[in-house]
Design a protein around this motif. Structure first.
Motif, PDB file in Angstrom:
ATOM      1  N   PRO A 111     -18.952 -14.732  -0.990  1.00 28.66           N
ATOM      2  CA  PRO A 111     -18.538 -16.118  -0.720  1.00 28.66           C
ATOM      3  C   PRO A 111     -18.855 -16.510   0.710  1.00 28.66           C
ATOM      4  O   PRO A 111     -18.705 -15.706   1.637  1.00 28.66           O
ATOM      5  N   GLN A 112     -19.297 -17.744   0.880  1.00 28.68           N
ATOM      6  CA  GLN A 112     -19.678 -18.233   2.199  1.00 28.68           C
ATOM      7  C   GLN A 112     -18.651 -19.257   2.697  1.00 28.68           C
ATOM      8  O   GLN A 112     -18.206 -20.127   1.952  1.00 28.68           O
ATOM      9  N   HIS A 113     -18.281 -19.132   3.964  1.00 27.34           N
ATOM     10  CA  HIS A 113     -17.487 -20.176   4.608  1.00 27.34           C
ATOM     11  C   HIS A 113     -18.403 -21.374   4.853  1.00 27.34           C
ATOM     12  O   HIS A 113     -19.522 -21.214   5.323  1.00 27.34           O
ATOM     13  N   PRO A 114     -17.956 -22.590   4.591  1.00 22.55           N
ATOM     14  CA  PRO A 114     -18.837 -23.756   4.728  1.00 22.55           C
ATOM     15  C   PRO A 114     -18.911 -24.263   6.169  1.00 22.55           C
ATOM     16  O   PRO A 114     -18.130 -23.857   7.030  1.00 22.55           O
ATOM     17  N   PHE A 115     -19.871 -25.140   6.399  1.00 22.61           N
ATOM     18  CA  PHE A 115     -19.917 -25.880   7.654  1.00 22.61           C
ATOM     19  C   PHE A 115     -19.994 -27.365   7.327  1.00 22.61           C
ATOM     20  O   PHE A 115     -20.423 -27.757   6.241  1.00 22.61           O
ATOM     21  N   ILE A 116     -19.565 -28.185   8.259  1.00 23.80           N
ATOM     22  CA  ILE A 116     -19.550 -29.632   8.057  1.00 23.80           C
ATOM     23  C   ILE A 116     -20.943 -30.185   8.341  1.00 23.80           C
ATOM     24  O   ILE A 116     -21.475 -30.031   9.436  1.00 23.80           O
ATOM     25  N   GLU A 117     -21.521 -30.808   7.341  1.00 18.11           N
ATOM     26  CA  GLU A 117     -22.863 -31.374   7.481  1.00 18.11           C
ATOM     27  C   GLU A 117     -22.820 -32.749   8.140  1.00 18.11           C
ATOM     28  O   GLU A 117     -23.589 -33.036   9.039  1.00 18.11           O
ATOM     29  N   ARG A 118     -21.894 -33.576   7.680  1.00 20.61           N
ATOM     30  CA  ARG A 118     -21.863 -34.949   8.169  1.00 20.61           C
ATOM     31  C   ARG A 118     -20.558 -35.624   7.749  1.00 20.61           C
ATOM     32  O   ARG A 118     -19.954 -35.251   6.762  1.00 20.61           O
ATOM     33  N   VAL A 119     -20.127 -36.610   8.525  1.00 24.03           N
ATOM     34  CA  VAL A 119     -19.006 -37.457   8.155  1.00 24.03           C
ATOM     35  C   VAL A 119     -19.464 -38.905   8.264  1.00 24.03           C
ATOM     36  O   VAL A 119     -20.059 -39.306   9.264  1.00 24.03           O
ATOM     37  N   GLN A 120     -19.194 -39.700   7.219  1.00 25.28           N
ATOM     38  CA  GLN A 120     -19.571 -41.110   7.207  1.00 25.28           C
ATOM     39  C   GLN A 120     -18.346 -41.952   6.882  1.00 25.28           C
ATOM     40  O   GLN A 120     -17.483 -41.537   6.110  1.00 25.28           O
ATOM     41  N   ARG A 121     -18.307 -43.126   7.468  1.00 25.08           N
ATOM     42  CA  ARG A 121     -17.155 -44.015   7.286  1.00 25.08           C
ATOM     43  C   ARG A 121     -17.544 -45.222   6.452  1.00 25.08           C
ATOM     44  O   ARG A 121     -18.591 -45.832   6.633  1.00 25.08           O
ATOM     45  N   ASP A 122     -16.685 -45.579   5.503  1.00 26.80           N
ATOM     46  CA  ASP A 122     -16.867 -46.778   4.686  1.00 26.80           C
ATOM     47  C   ASP A 122     -15.483 -47.397   4.494  1.00 26.80           C
ATOM     48  O   ASP A 122     -14.710 -46.980   3.631  1.00 26.80           O
ATOM     49  N   GLY A 123     -15.174 -48.387   5.334  1.00 27.24           N
ATOM     50  CA  GLY A 123     -13.838 -48.979   5.269  1.00 27.24           C
ATOM     51  C   GLY A 123     -12.782 -48.002   5.721  1.00 27.24           C
ATOM     52  O   GLY A 123     -12.877 -47.393   6.786  1.00 27.24           O
ATOM     53  N   ASN A 124     -11.757 -47.814   4.894  1.00 29.42           N
ATOM     54  CA  ASN A 124     -10.662 -46.908   5.256  1.00 29.42           C
ATOM     55  C   ASN A 124     -10.896 -45.496   4.734  1.00 29.42           C
ATOM     56  O   ASN A 124      -9.970 -44.674   4.732  1.00 29.42           O
ATOM     57  N   LYS A 125     -12.108 -45.189   4.311  1.00 31.27           N
ATOM     58  CA  LYS A 125     -12.401 -43.862   3.764  1.00 31.27           C
ATOM     59  C   LYS A 125     -13.476 -43.172   4.587  1.00 31.27           C
ATOM     60  O   LYS A 125     -14.435 -43.791   5.037  1.00 31.27           O
ATOM     61  N   LEU A 126     -13.271 -41.875   4.773  1.00 28.41           N
ATOM     62  CA  LEU A 126     -14.258 -41.038   5.437  1.00 28.41           C
ATOM     63  C   LEU A 126     -14.824 -40.062   4.418  1.00 28.41           C
ATOM     64  O   LEU A 126     -14.067 -39.397   3.702  1.00 28.41           O
TER      65      LEU A 126
END
Length: 419
Positions: A111-126
């Motif tokens: 099993p692999q620990h993940p990494f964060i690729e990207r965060v995008q915002r659309d209104g009140n949601k990420l």
């Protein structure tokens, strides 16, 4: 540096806010020399004054994205996904070959620990793209939705498979109006796909034998670049790129005229500007659709260019920023004290300086030389420009066995202030 003839209707110059003439209702191509501008040396000045932009922030809950085994590492032959497989196969020294094999296979079926690729915002949601494939970066990834009103994190999409084996190394999509636009690759073809993040319905917009890259436009549309460079191949007209505009409201796709040979890729994407050194000249000229500027600079890279201003950075260690203001006809020269990584935002530049895996984010005004530190040195990633803003995320890294565990802490974005 101006144009005039008997058909001249009006000159929009300087205080009029334009750097071109209008002749018979048409813009005229302009020619400038650096001598047309008043040169002003502007020292870099870090200030504690309140910046003309506002840095906003969401703090993420302590969420565990778990671990997963990507299908490439659980396949019958994981070694085929080694990043330098062709050279590995050609190796004649069996001892060296075995050493590479043994090291790589340590991750097989683990099993692999993940990494964060990207965060995008659309209104009140990420929307958080999490990559579990730390070997090939493309065979196991998920998208999570963080609702800032409820503080809830929900997995809304997952890709797990080997069909994407020839796709780009990382997962880059654009979210507009709850639709994820993303290039997916299957059976040696790329599919520009729109995925409804609520219903999971997928709609193919276009397909190609080549790869796509996407960029959100300021008007909320989508700019699509078809990268036609696989080996020695190119399009029928010899170009390496084709460009399309996709209207996210009408869902209409249209090819755009874009001369990639006379364009430059910057942090803000492709811009219609390029540098040329005229015969017999020591300095470079900046050329756009509307003007040619003899810069007086022997070597430079384009940072930004439009009809109001042009920014060039020297490629030496000093990183001298040259800003030509076509409205005031002034040329500001500043030695940057941080790296030349950033985006034009408002009247200034949002800049990022990496040091020991951490970064300082500041806002710089070329005309005044003021540098406003927006953050301390923090662990940031996903430094990007979208939704007419610049955003980045703060992470916390800690070692976890042979993998690196990413903890998502905060999401930051910039907004302008009323002047």
């Amino acid at each position: 540096g101006y144009y005039c003839d008997e058909h001249l209707d009006v000159i929009n110059w300087g205080t009029e806010g334009h750097n071109y003439t209008i002749v018979d209702g048409e813009k005229q191509f302009m020619t400038y020399s650096s001598k047309d501008f008043k040169k002003i040396d502007v020292p870099w000045n870090e200030t504690d004054s309140e910046p003309p932009v506002e840095l906003k922030c969401y703090e993420f809950p302590d969420y565990d994205f778990g671990e997963r085994i990507p299908p490439c590492m659980s396949s019958d032959d994981p070694m085929q996904y080694y990043y330098d497989y062709e050279n590995y196969e050609a190796m004649e020294n069996e001892a060296d070959k075995k050493e590479i094999y043994d090291e790589f296979m340590k991750n097989a079926n683990k099993p692999q620990h993940p990494f964060i690729e990207r965060v995008q915002r659309d209104g009140n949601k990420l929307y958080v793209t999490v990559n579990y494939d730390t070997i090939c970066y493309k065979h196991e990834w998920s998208m999570y939705c963080f609702d800032t009103d409820t503080n809830e994190m929900t997995e809304i999409y997952n890709y797990s498979g080997l069909d994407n084996v020839r796709s780009q190394d990382h997962v880059y999509g654009v979210i507009i109006d709850n639709l994820l636009y993303i290039p997916l690759r299957e059976n040696d073809r790329s599919y520009l796909t729109a995925i409804d993040l609520e219903t999971k319905e997928e709609t193919v917009i276009m397909e190609s034998a080549y790869s796509f890259t996407l960029q959100e436009k300021p008007d909320g549309g989508l700019s699509v670049c078809e990268q036609i460079f696989d080996g020695d191949r190119s399009s029928d007209d010899g170009s390496l790129y084709k460009y399309y505009d996709f209207d996210t409201k009408t869902k209409e796709l249209s090819e755009t005229e874009f001369d990639a040979a006379h364009s430059t890729y910057t942090w803000d994407g492709f811009i219609k500007a390029y540098l040329e050194k005229p015969e017999g000249s020591r300095s470079v000229d900046l050329i756009t659709d509307n003007y040619r500027l003899s810069t007086g600079i022997t070597a430079a890279n384009i940072f930004y260019a439009d009809d109001k201003k042009a920014m060039l950075i020297t490629p030496d260690d000093k990183h001298i920023l040259h800003t030509f203001d076509f409205e005031k006809m002034e040329h500001y020269v500043t030695e940057l004290k941080i790296a030349d990584t950033g985006y034009v935002f408002g009247d200034g530049i949002v800049m990022c300086n990496f040091s020991n895996s951490q970064s300082l984010v500041c806002y710089f005004l070329p005309e005044l030389g003021f540098a406003f530190n927006l953050t301390d040195y923090i662990m940031i990633s996903s430094f990007s420009k979208e939704n007419n803003s610049v955003s980045f995320i703060e992470e916390d890294w800690s070692e976890a066995g042979s993998s690196t565990l990413t903890k998502l802490k905060k999401y930051y974005w910039l907004e302008g202030k009323e002047q």
